[in-house]
Scaffold this motif. Structure first.
Motif, PDB file in Angstrom:
ATOM      1  N   ALA A 114     -11.209  18.519  42.031  1.00 54.57           N
ATOM      2  CA  ALA A 114     -12.056  17.409  42.488  1.00 54.57           C
ATOM      3  C   ALA A 114     -12.390  16.473  41.322  1.00 54.57           C
ATOM      4  CB  ALA A 114     -13.341  17.945  43.122  1.00 54.57           C
ATOM      5  N   ILE A 115     -12.627  17.031  40.147  1.00 53.68           N
ATOM      6  CA  ILE A 115     -12.905  16.202  38.973  1.00 53.68           C
ATOM      7  C   ILE A 115     -11.689  15.355  38.624  1.00 53.68           C
ATOM      8  CG2 ILE A 115     -13.334  16.291  36.482  1.00 53.68           C
ATOM      9  CD1 ILE A 115     -15.145  18.748  37.082  1.00 53.68           C
ATOM     10  N   ILE A 116     -10.502  15.964  38.651  1.00 52.60           N
ATOM     11  CA  ILE A 116      -9.275  15.221  38.350  1.00 52.60           C
ATOM     12  C   ILE A 116      -9.056  14.119  39.381  1.00 52.60           C
ATOM     13  CG2 ILE A 116      -6.748  15.420  38.290  1.00 52.60           C
ATOM     14  CD1 ILE A 116      -7.196  18.192  36.950  1.00 52.60           C
ATOM     15  N   ALA A 117      -9.269  14.443  40.657  1.00 49.66           N
ATOM     16  CA  ALA A 117      -9.091  13.436  41.713  1.00 49.66           C
ATOM     17  C   ALA A 117     -10.068  12.282  41.522  1.00 49.66           C
ATOM     18  CB  ALA A 117      -9.276  14.075  43.086  1.00 49.66           C
ATOM     19  N   ALA A 118     -11.302  12.578  41.136  1.00 48.69           N
ATOM     20  CA  ALA A 118     -12.304  11.537  40.937  1.00 48.69           C
ATOM     21  C   ALA A 118     -12.021  10.713  39.685  1.00 48.69           C
ATOM     22  CB  ALA A 118     -13.699  12.169  40.842  1.00 48.69           C
ATOM     23  N   ASN A 119     -11.144  11.207  38.816  1.00 47.41           N
ATOM     24  CA  ASN A 119     -10.812  10.522  37.578  1.00 47.41           C
ATOM     25  C   ASN A 119      -9.426   9.870  37.678  1.00 47.41           C
ATOM     26  OD1 ASN A 119     -11.535   9.832  34.885  1.00 47.41           O
ATOM     27  ND2 ASN A 119     -10.179  11.421  34.098  1.00 47.41           N
ATOM     28  N   GLY A 120      -9.049   9.484  38.891  1.00 46.58           N
ATOM     29  CA  GLY A 120      -7.778   8.797  39.090  1.00 46.58           C
ATOM     30  C   GLY A 120      -6.563   9.666  38.838  1.00 46.58           C
ATOM     31  N   GLY A 121      -6.667  10.965  39.055  1.00 45.00           N
ATOM     32  CA  GLY A 121      -5.535  11.863  38.887  1.00 45.00           C
ATOM     33  C   GLY A 121      -5.331  12.343  37.467  1.00 45.00           C
ATOM     34  N   ARG A 122      -6.246  12.007  36.597  1.00 43.96           N
ATOM     35  CA  ARG A 122      -6.148  12.434  35.198  1.00 43.96           C
ATOM     36  C   ARG A 122      -7.296  13.366  34.857  1.00 43.96           C
ATOM     37  NH1 ARG A 122      -7.360   7.806  32.269  1.00 43.96           N
ATOM     38  NH2 ARG A 122      -8.120   6.963  34.209  1.00 43.96           N
ATOM     39  N   ALA A 123      -6.983  14.335  34.038  1.00 39.79           N
ATOM     40  CA  ALA A 123      -8.049  15.224  33.558  1.00 39.79           C
ATOM     41  C   ALA A 123      -8.894  14.453  32.558  1.00 39.79           C
ATOM     42  CB  ALA A 123      -7.454  16.456  32.906  1.00 39.79           C
ATOM     43  N   PRO A 124     -10.196  14.601  32.619  1.00 36.99           N
ATOM     44  CA  PRO A 124     -11.041  13.924  31.632  1.00 36.99           C
ATOM     45  C   PRO A 124     -10.779  14.493  30.245  1.00 36.99           C
ATOM     46  CG  PRO A 124     -12.343  15.423  32.972  1.00 36.99           C
ATOM     47  CD  PRO A 124     -10.957  15.413  33.544  1.00 36.99           C
ATOM     48  N   PRO A 125     -10.993  13.712  29.216  1.00 40.55           N
ATOM     49  CA  PRO A 125     -10.783  14.240  27.868  1.00 40.55           C
ATOM     50  C   PRO A 125     -11.741  15.390  27.596  1.00 40.55           C
ATOM     51  CG  PRO A 125     -11.835  12.086  27.786  1.00 40.55           C
ATOM     52  CD  PRO A 125     -11.487  12.356  29.225  1.00 40.55           C
ATOM     53  N   SER A 126     -11.238  16.399  26.945  1.00 42.32           N
ATOM     54  CA  SER A 126     -12.114  17.531  26.632  1.00 42.32           C
ATOM     55  C   SER A 126     -12.670  17.359  25.236  1.00 42.32           C
ATOM     56  CB  SER A 126     -11.348  18.850  26.732  1.00 42.32           C
ATOM     57  OG  SER A 126     -10.375  18.911  25.722  1.00 42.32           O
ATOM     58  N   ARG A 127     -13.858  17.849  25.067  1.00 48.38           N
ATOM     59  CA  ARG A 127     -14.514  17.793  23.759  1.00 48.38           C
ATOM     60  C   ARG A 127     -15.077  19.167  23.474  1.00 48.38           C
ATOM     61  NH1 ARG A 127     -18.714  13.225  23.528  1.00 48.38           N
ATOM     62  NH2 ARG A 127     -18.677  13.825  21.351  1.00 48.38           N
ATOM     63  N   SER A 128     -14.720  19.709  22.371  1.00 46.12           N
ATOM     64  CA  SER A 128     -15.252  21.017  21.994  1.00 46.12           C
ATOM     65  C   SER A 128     -16.695  20.862  21.516  1.00 46.12           C
ATOM     66  CB  SER A 128     -14.399  21.655  20.900  1.00 46.12           C
ATOM     67  OG  SER A 128     -14.577  20.947  19.692  1.00 46.12           O
ATOM     68  N   PRO A 129     -17.481  21.927  21.627  1.00 46.46           N
ATOM     69  CA  PRO A 129     -18.858  21.845  21.145  1.00 46.46           C
ATOM     70  C   PRO A 129     -18.943  21.413  19.683  1.00 46.46           C
ATOM     71  CG  PRO A 129     -18.555  23.827  22.434  1.00 46.46           C
ATOM     72  CD  PRO A 129     -17.187  23.192  22.270  1.00 46.46           C
ATOM     73  N   ALA A 130     -17.933  21.720  18.879  1.00 47.48           N
ATOM     74  CA  ALA A 130     -17.960  21.330  17.470  1.00 47.48           C
ATOM     75  C   ALA A 130     -17.938  19.811  17.316  1.00 47.48           C
ATOM     76  CB  ALA A 130     -16.783  21.950  16.731  1.00 47.48           C
ATOM     77  N   SER A 131     -17.411  19.096  18.314  1.00 44.19           N
ATOM     78  CA  SER A 131     -17.331  17.636  18.208  1.00 44.19           C
ATOM     79  C   SER A 131     -18.531  16.943  18.863  1.00 44.19           C
ATOM     80  CB  SER A 131     -16.033  17.128  18.851  1.00 44.19           C
ATOM     81  OG  SER A 131     -16.095  17.306  20.266  1.00 44.19           O
ATOM     82  N   TRP A 132     -19.438  17.702  19.467  1.00 36.78           N
ATOM     83  CA  TRP A 132     -20.595  17.111  20.114  1.00 36.78           C
ATOM     84  C   TRP A 132     -21.536  16.527  19.070  1.00 36.78           C
ATOM     85  CZ3 TRP A 132     -22.076  21.520  24.034  1.00 36.78           C
ATOM     86  CH2 TRP A 132     -21.045  21.639  24.965  1.00 36.78           C
ATOM     87  N   PRO A 133     -22.134  15.394  19.389  1.00 37.05           N
ATOM     88  CA  PRO A 133     -23.092  14.826  18.432  1.00 37.05           C
ATOM     89  C   PRO A 133     -24.309  15.722  18.301  1.00 37.05           C
ATOM     90  CG  PRO A 133     -23.084  13.564  20.478  1.00 37.05           C
ATOM     91  CD  PRO A 133     -21.999  14.610  20.595  1.00 37.05           C
TER      92      PRO A 133
END
Length: 78
Positions: free
Chosen positions: A55-74
């Motif tokens: 459902a997330i991919i479908a809502a994002n135009g067929g693309r998986a949203p970019p993933s961000r690891s916790p290490a990259s979180w502000p």
């Protein structure tokens, strides 16, 4: 601690938590004689997670949203 707890009731202790949760579930299910129920619940949860992901991919135009690891979180400093 195990020795004290096992005097009171049957006791199952796992060595870790977090990423090993599936192994812990299997261990506890085996101790309780509920392996089948645990497998069914795990399969249902994995199926639900897959549907949510789709459902997330479908809502994002067929693309998986970019993933961000916790290490990259502000983080906040100060």
């Amino acid at each position: 601690m195990y020795d004290q707890l096992s005097l009171i009731a049957p006791t199952v202790l796992t060595e870790t938590t977090g990423a090993a949760w599936k192994e812990n579930l299997a261990l506890h299910a085996r101790a309780l004689g509920q392996e089948e129920q645990a497998e069914e619940r795990l399969a249902a949860d994995e199926n639900r997670a897959h549907r949510i992901g789709e459902a997330i991919i479908a809502a994002n135009g067929g693309r998986a949203p970019p993933s961000r690891s916790p290490a990259s979180w502000p983080t906040r400093s100060g």
